[in-house]
Design a protein around this motif. Structure first.
Motif: not given
Length: 125
Positions: A60-68, A84-85
């Protein structure tokens, strides 16, 4: 020849969720590394997420990690992106991509051979 068709984009409020799907038409889908990229107006296309052949390697790209979350169903020749989010900065055209030549999950556009037509995701504040 591989054809990729994305669906699931749309308009959502900040904090909401969307699930993108990418259907692949072509032989041997389980041998394709798959990825999602996005391109906002005036910006270059950027990597979002990638998944290996069996779905056990994800990046994952850092910008979406934990959300996508990227996933795939090899029986249905489909890859998904659960988002998400969502935030306004996630607004972009989202593209599905396939790499049929190597097994590593690449993070640049040059790592992928085939592209879908894109689906618009708009997040309002």
């Amino acid at each position: 020849q591989v054809q990729l068709v994305e669906s699931g984009g749309g308009l959502v409020q900040a904090g909401g969720s969307l699930r993108l799907s990418c259907a692949a038409f072509g032989p041997f889908f389980s041998m394709y590394v798959m990825g999602w990229f996005r391109q906002a107006p005036g910006k270059e296309r950027e990597f979002v997420a990638g998944i290996g052949l069996r779905g056990d390697n994800t990046y994952y790209a850092d910008t979406v990690k934990g959300r996508f979350t990227i996933s795939r169903d090899n029986a249905k020749n489909t890859v998904f992106l659960q988002m998400n989010s969502l935030q306004p900065e996630d607004t972009a055209v989202y593209y599905c991509a396939a790499n049929i030549w190597s097994r590593g999950v690449g993070t640049t556009t040059s790592d992928y051979n085939y592209w879908g037509q894109g689906t618009q995701v708009t997040v309002s504040s």
